[in-house]
Design an enzyme around this catalytic site. Structure first.
Site, short mmCIF file in Angstrom:
data_model
loop_
_atom_site.label_atom_id
_atom_site.label_comp_id
_atom_site.label_asym_id
_atom_site.label_seq_id
_atom_site.Cartn_x
_atom_site.Cartn_y
_atom_site.Cartn_z
N SER A 254 -12.85 -44.22 43.56
CA SER A 254 -13.06 -43.76 44.93
C SER A 254 -11.81 -43.92 45.80
CB SER A 254 -14.26 -44.54 45.50
OG SER A 254 -14.86 -43.78 46.48
N HIS A 395 -21.86 -42.13 42.08
CA HIS A 395 -20.49 -42.51 42.42
C HIS A 395 -20.25 -43.96 42.00
CE1 HIS A 395 -16.97 -42.24 45.06
NE2 HIS A 395 -17.27 -43.43 45.53
C1 GCU Z 1 -16.33 -43.03 51.54
C2 GCU Z 1 -15.20 -42.05 51.76
C3 GCU Z 1 -14.60 -41.57 50.45
C4 GCU Z 1 -14.24 -42.74 49.59
C5 GCU Z 1 -15.43 -43.64 49.42
C6 GCU Z 1 -15.16 -44.94 48.65
O1 GCU Z 1 -17.42 -42.36 50.97
O2 GCU Z 1 -15.70 -40.99 52.53
O3 GCU Z 1 -13.44 -40.78 50.70
O4 GCU Z 1 -13.74 -42.29 48.35
O5 GCU Z 1 -15.89 -44.04 50.69
O6 GCU Z 1 -14.04 -45.38 48.57
O7 GCU Z 1 -16.13 -45.51 48.17
#
Ligand code: GCU
Length: 415
Positions: A254, A395
């Protein structure tokens, strides 16, 4: 009105505030049918060959990303030292040597330190390749060994034993060690606490009196500082005789996947670069506008990218760059992009297309790049100099993802 037109109308004609953020969130697309055709800037236009790419194009591209996206690249500090806090010879049921290392940096009269957790296979007969990545909540959450030191900004009440190990599936230390690899981690908050207001508690303070310093968001970013931390972890690995530091994979999930890509771009000592569900500002193409977009990310997390990115928000379709070019900065080294089926926020298909597009630079080096024409089925590994898979699920970074990274390392790293 088309999705893009709608987005443009909002972000180009209104004041950027919380109300606008709500309106832009309301039009976030999850549906492939709303996508419009687009053309990507070509990474190889006017590039003669691999040498030309390395000596001319790559430095320009790196400077472009530094000036307009992730901020200035931070150097190794004037003084760097490694303090061994602990060594446990019989970790992970006597299969690993566990080390806890504090990395001390000094620069311009300032100092900073952060703690790393490292597992090394115990039965290795020669230095081993390694994985390096940052964690979200503290080293003690990445493994079920209760005597791992607490790190990160986890509140005291969460540092209790029952909260430990809650992210161990994201790390898979046992499997990694069993397969013959070392693995090192540190908490990203200890390098730069993840908040726009926190730069004065971050490693960026080491550099706040260098020429041209204008501050985080102006010309530096937290992603840049986290990437700097990963390079310092690699500096440590280079100093450890049990590690083969010429074969280190940098990885991240992420926001830390975005960071791993930037670390791989800025530090070519990393021989494999792994992006796991990195999405917007990571592997996903900004032009597609599926899931999170640059406006949302930049408004919610202004410290992640530099202010210069604002000139492209609302103009993603005609911007002179897109995220496949960040992936190209990994060439010709190993690159792995991973998505998850239930992660439309990170635009899995946009991540696949980006990895595919980056292949044109790999081809300059005589490599096929990503050996797939179309998105593979969920949970199928496509393995090459560029690898890709999309895991069934949410995710995260899970054992199935690690299965692929280890397979790639088994295929290309020499042990
Ligand atoms: C949020 C953000 C993302 C990121 C994510 C994370 O959802 O919008 O861009 O990748 O956090 O790091 O878990």
């Amino acid at each position: 009105m088309s999705l893009f037109q709608n987005y443009k109308d909002l972000v180009l004609n209104h004041e950027w505030n919380q109300e606008l953020l709500k309106q832009v969130r309301a039009i976030v697309a999850e549906d492939e049918s709303l996508m419009e055709p687009f053309t990507l800037p070509s990474g190889v236009a006017d590039v003669k060959d691999a040498m030309d790419w390395m000596t001319n194009k790559r430095p320009k591209l790196l400077k472009f990303f530094s000036d307009n996206v992730y901020g200035r690249i931070l150097p190794r500090p004037q003084s760097l030292s490694f303090e061994v806090l602990s060594i446990k010879e019989d970790a992970l049921n006597n299969t690993a040597i566990r080390k806890e290392i504090r990395i001390h940096s000094e620069n311009n009269g300032k100092s900073h330190a952060f703690d790393c957790l490292l597992y090394i296979p115990k039965n290795a007969t020669k230095p081993v390749p390694a994985f390096a990545g940052l964690n979200f909540r503290g080293n003690q959450l990445t493994i079920d060994e209760l005597d791992v030191r607490r790190s990160g900004l986890v509140p005291e009440n969460e540092a209790n034993h029952d909260k430990r190990a809650t992210q161990k599936d994201l790390w898979c230390f046992r499997e990694t060690v069993a397969r013959g690899y070392a693995s090192i981690t540190a908490c990203y908050h200890d390098i730069f606490p993840d908040s726009a207001a926190a730069w004065d508690r971050s490693a960026l303070t080491l550099f706040d009196n260098v020429d041209g310093f204008k501050g985080c968001h102006e010309n530096y970013t937290s992603i840049g500082v986290w990437a700097w931390g990963l390079s310092r972890m690699l500096d440590y690995l280079e100093s450890d005789p049990l590690i083969d530091a010429s074969q280190v994979a940098v990885h991240g999930l992420s926001r830390l996947g975005k960071t791993a890509l930037w670390a791989g771009a800025t530090d070519q000592r990393f021989k494999m670069v792994v992006s796991n569900c990195s999405g917007c500002g990571g592997a996903a193409l900004s032009r597609r506008l599926l899931g999170e977009n640059l406006f949302i990310m930049h408004t919610v997390f202004p410290h992640w990218l530099v202010k210069n990115i604002e000139q492209f928000i609302g103009h993603e379709d005609t911007a002179p760059f897109d995220q496949h070019e960040l992936l190209e900065l990994a060439a010709p080294r190993l690159l792995a992009v991973a998505s998850a089926t239930a992660d439309s926020w990170a635009d899995p298909h946009g991540e696949f297309l980006s990895a595919k597009a980056a292949s044109e630079v790999y081809r300059l080096f005589g490599s096929e790049g990503l050996p797939a024409e179309t998105d593979p089925s969920p949970d199928q590994y496509v393995t090459g100099h560029i690898s890709y898979h999309i895991r069934t699920g949410v995710h995260s970074q899970q054992p199935l993802d690690w299965g692929h990274y280890l397979q790639i390392a088994d295929k290309y790293f020499v042990k």
